[in-house]
Scaffold this motif. Sequence first.
Motif, PDB file in Angstrom:
ATOM      1  N   THR A 188     -19.576  -2.706  17.201  1.00 54.33           N
ATOM      2  CA  THR A 188     -18.713  -1.592  17.594  1.00 54.33           C
ATOM      3  C   THR A 188     -18.817  -1.330  19.083  1.00 54.33           C
ATOM      4  O   THR A 188     -19.916  -1.197  19.623  1.00 54.33           O
ATOM      5  CB  THR A 188     -19.104  -0.312  16.840  1.00 54.33           C
ATOM      6  N   ALA A 189     -17.673  -1.252  19.730  1.00 52.33           N
ATOM      7  CA  ALA A 189     -17.607  -0.886  21.146  1.00 52.33           C
ATOM      8  C   ALA A 189     -17.191   0.592  21.228  1.00 52.33           C
ATOM      9  O   ALA A 189     -16.367   1.045  20.425  1.00 52.33           O
ATOM     10  CB  ALA A 189     -16.602  -1.749  21.881  1.00 52.33           C
ATOM     11  N   PRO A 190     -17.743   1.359  22.165  1.00 50.69           N
ATOM     12  CA  PRO A 190     -17.438   2.793  22.235  1.00 50.69           C
ATOM     13  C   PRO A 190     -15.978   3.090  22.572  1.00 50.69           C
ATOM     14  O   PRO A 190     -15.439   4.104  22.123  1.00 50.69           O
ATOM     15  CB  PRO A 190     -18.380   3.304  23.336  1.00 50.69           C
ATOM     16  N   THR A 191     -15.344   2.203  23.341  1.00 55.47           N
ATOM     17  CA  THR A 191     -13.944   2.405  23.735  1.00 55.47           C
ATOM     18  C   THR A 191     -13.226   1.064  23.772  1.00 55.47           C
ATOM     19  O   THR A 191     -13.867   0.003  23.757  1.00 55.47           O
ATOM     20  CB  THR A 191     -13.831   3.058  25.129  1.00 55.47           C
ATOM     21  N   LEU A 192     -11.910   1.139  23.844  1.00 49.05           N
ATOM     22  CA  LEU A 192     -11.127  -0.088  23.956  1.00 49.05           C
ATOM     23  C   LEU A 192     -11.439  -0.800  25.267  1.00 49.05           C
ATOM     24  O   LEU A 192     -11.531  -2.040  25.311  1.00 49.05           O
ATOM     25  CB  LEU A 192      -9.628   0.247  23.882  1.00 49.05           C
ATOM     26  N   ALA A 193     -11.615  -0.022  26.333  1.00 44.34           N
ATOM     27  CA  ALA A 193     -11.952  -0.603  27.633  1.00 44.34           C
ATOM     28  C   ALA A 193     -13.307  -1.307  27.573  1.00 44.34           C
ATOM     29  O   ALA A 193     -13.499  -2.376  28.169  1.00 44.34           O
ATOM     30  CB  ALA A 193     -11.970   0.479  28.706  1.00 44.34           C
ATOM     31  N   ALA A 194     -14.249  -0.706  26.844  1.00 41.57           N
ATOM     32  CA  ALA A 194     -15.574  -1.311  26.706  1.00 41.57           C
ATOM     33  C   ALA A 194     -15.494  -2.614  25.919  1.00 41.57           C
ATOM     34  O   ALA A 194     -16.191  -3.586  26.224  1.00 41.57           O
ATOM     35  CB  ALA A 194     -16.522  -0.338  26.018  1.00 41.57           C
ATOM     36  N   ARG A 195     -14.630  -2.647  24.895  1.00 43.97           N
ATOM     37  CA  ARG A 195     -14.443  -3.875  24.112  1.00 43.97           C
ATOM     38  C   ARG A 195     -13.911  -4.986  25.006  1.00 43.97           C
ATOM     39  O   ARG A 195     -14.393  -6.126  24.968  1.00 43.97           O
ATOM     40  CB  ARG A 195     -13.481  -3.614  22.957  1.00 43.97           C
ATOM     41  N   THR A 196     -12.906  -4.634  25.812  1.00 42.36           N
ATOM     42  CA  THR A 196     -12.324  -5.616  26.731  1.00 42.36           C
ATOM     43  C   THR A 196     -13.368  -6.114  27.724  1.00 42.36           C
ATOM     44  O   THR A 196     -13.459  -7.316  28.014  1.00 42.36           O
ATOM     45  CB  THR A 196     -11.144  -4.995  27.496  1.00 42.36           C
ATOM     46  N   LYS A 197     -14.197  -5.192  28.226  1.00 41.79           N
ATOM     47  CA  LYS A 197     -15.225  -5.552  29.201  1.00 41.79           C
ATOM     48  C   LYS A 197     -16.278  -6.460  28.562  1.00 41.79           C
ATOM     49  O   LYS A 197     -16.740  -7.424  29.188  1.00 41.79           O
ATOM     50  CB  LYS A 197     -15.894  -4.286  29.739  1.00 41.79           C
ATOM     51  N   ALA A 198     -16.644  -6.186  27.320  1.00 39.57           N
ATOM     52  CA  ALA A 198     -17.633  -7.008  26.631  1.00 39.57           C
ATOM     53  C   ALA A 198     -17.145  -8.438  26.484  1.00 39.57           C
ATOM     54  O   ALA A 198     -17.898  -9.403  26.689  1.00 39.57           O
ATOM     55  CB  ALA A 198     -17.941  -6.416  25.258  1.00 39.57           C
ATOM     56  N   ILE A 199     -15.871  -8.583  26.156  1.00 43.96           N
ATOM     57  CA  ILE A 199     -15.294  -9.920  26.017  1.00 43.96           C
ATOM     58  C   ILE A 199     -15.283 -10.637  27.364  1.00 43.96           C
ATOM     59  O   ILE A 199     -15.610 -11.830  27.453  1.00 43.96           O
ATOM     60  CB  ILE A 199     -13.866  -9.828  25.444  1.00 43.96           C
ATOM     61  N   GLU A 200     -14.924  -9.908  28.413  1.00 39.67           N
ATOM     62  CA  GLU A 200     -14.895 -10.495  29.757  1.00 39.67           C
ATOM     63  C   GLU A 200     -16.284 -10.951  30.188  1.00 39.67           C
ATOM     64  O   GLU A 200     -16.442 -12.022  30.797  1.00 39.67           O
ATOM     65  CB  GLU A 200     -14.341  -9.473  30.751  1.00 39.67           C
ATOM     66  N   ILE A 201     -17.290 -10.137  29.884  1.00 43.09           N
ATOM     67  CA  ILE A 201     -18.669 -10.491  30.247  1.00 43.09           C
ATOM     68  C   ILE A 201     -19.089 -11.784  29.549  1.00 43.09           C
ATOM     69  O   ILE A 201     -19.681 -12.686  30.156  1.00 43.09           O
ATOM     70  CB  ILE A 201     -19.633  -9.346  29.886  1.00 43.09           C
ATOM     71  N   ALA A 202     -18.785 -11.872  28.261  1.00 43.06           N
ATOM     72  CA  ALA A 202     -19.151 -13.064  27.497  1.00 43.06           C
ATOM     73  C   ALA A 202     -18.417 -14.293  28.026  1.00 43.06           C
ATOM     74  O   ALA A 202     -19.010 -15.371  28.187  1.00 43.06           O
ATOM     75  CB  ALA A 202     -18.836 -12.850  26.023  1.00 43.06           C
ATOM     76  N   GLN A 203     -17.135 -14.139  28.321  1.00 43.06           N
ATOM     77  CA  GLN A 203     -16.343 -15.264  28.811  1.00 43.06           C
ATOM     78  C   GLN A 203     -16.824 -15.770  30.165  1.00 43.06           C
ATOM     79  O   GLN A 203     -16.735 -16.964  30.462  1.00 43.06           O
ATOM     80  CB  GLN A 203     -14.866 -14.860  28.905  1.00 43.06           C
ATOM     81  N   ALA A 204     -17.338 -14.855  30.986  1.00 41.28           N
ATOM     82  CA  ALA A 204     -17.781 -15.216  32.334  1.00 41.28           C
ATOM     83  C   ALA A 204     -19.184 -15.807  32.367  1.00 41.28           C
ATOM     84  O   ALA A 204     -19.638 -16.291  33.404  1.00 41.28           O
ATOM     85  CB  ALA A 204     -17.723 -13.986  33.240  1.00 41.28           C
ATOM     86  N   THR A 205     -19.872 -15.789  31.248  1.00 38.52           N
ATOM     87  CA  THR A 205     -21.242 -16.296  31.201  1.00 38.52           C
ATOM     88  C   THR A 205     -21.258 -17.820  31.286  1.00 38.52           C
ATOM     89  O   THR A 205     -20.449 -18.507  30.654  1.00 38.52           O
ATOM     90  CB  THR A 205     -21.941 -15.850  29.904  1.00 38.52           C
TER      91      THR A 205
END
Length: 226
Positions: A188-205
Motif C-alpha cells: 500500500t502506498a499512502p498516495t497516488l503520487a507516492a505510488r508513482t514515485k515508488a515505481i520510478e525509484i524501482a525503475q531507476a535502480t
Amino acid sequence: MNTIKSSLIASAIALSFGVTAANAEHHTGEDHADMVKAQNDAKPARTAAQATTDAAITASVKTRLLADERTKGFDINVDTYNGVVSLTGGADSMADKMAATEVANQADNVLRVENKLTIAGEDTEARQDANTATASGEVREAMDEAGDGIDDAWITSKVKTQLLADDQVHGTEINVETKGNVVTLIGTAPTLAARTKAIEIAQATKGVRSVVATGLVVGPDEAVDE
C-alpha cells in the motif's frame, strides 16, 4: 651403601620432575583447549527476537546512511549482531567515517558501532578492495559493465532501502520481490503520487529490467479523497 642410596634419591627426584613436567604439559594443553572453547563461547547466542531486532537495526542504519548527505554516496555494508552494528566498505576521509558512526548510532536499539570503513580515495586500489569486500556498490556496477548480471537479492535490498529513505513514499508498507531482475511491488502506498514515485525509484535502480506494480495499491484515505 651411600652410593646406592644417593642413586635411588637421584632417580626419585628425576622421576618426580618427569611426572611434574608431563602433568604440566597435560594441563597446559587442557588450559589451551579450554581457552579456545571459552573464546568461541564468548559470542553470546542470538535469540529469535534479537535476530528480528538486528534485522530492523540493519534496515534502519542502511536507510539513515543513504539519506544522510555525508554518507549517501559511499558503498557501506551494514551487519548487526545482538545490537552491535558493523560497518564495512570505503569512505573518503576520517570525517566521513566518523559521520557514518554518528548516523548508525542514531538508530534505535544500537548498543555499539564497530566502524571498519577504509579511508581511501575513490579510485585507489585500497578503496576498490574495501568495496569489493562488501560485494555491492561499485563492484556491482563493474560486474554489470562486464556483462555479468546484478543479482536479484542486491536489487531487492537496494530498492527497499531507497523506498524507506524517500520522504514521499515511506516504503514500510511496500514489499519488494525480484526475479530475473524484474521487480514486483506489492502493498500500500499512502498516495497516488507516492505510488508513482515508488515505481520510478524501482525503475531507476541499477540492473532492473522492468517493474510490475499491479499489486501496489493506494491507501484508503487517498481513495476516499478521490
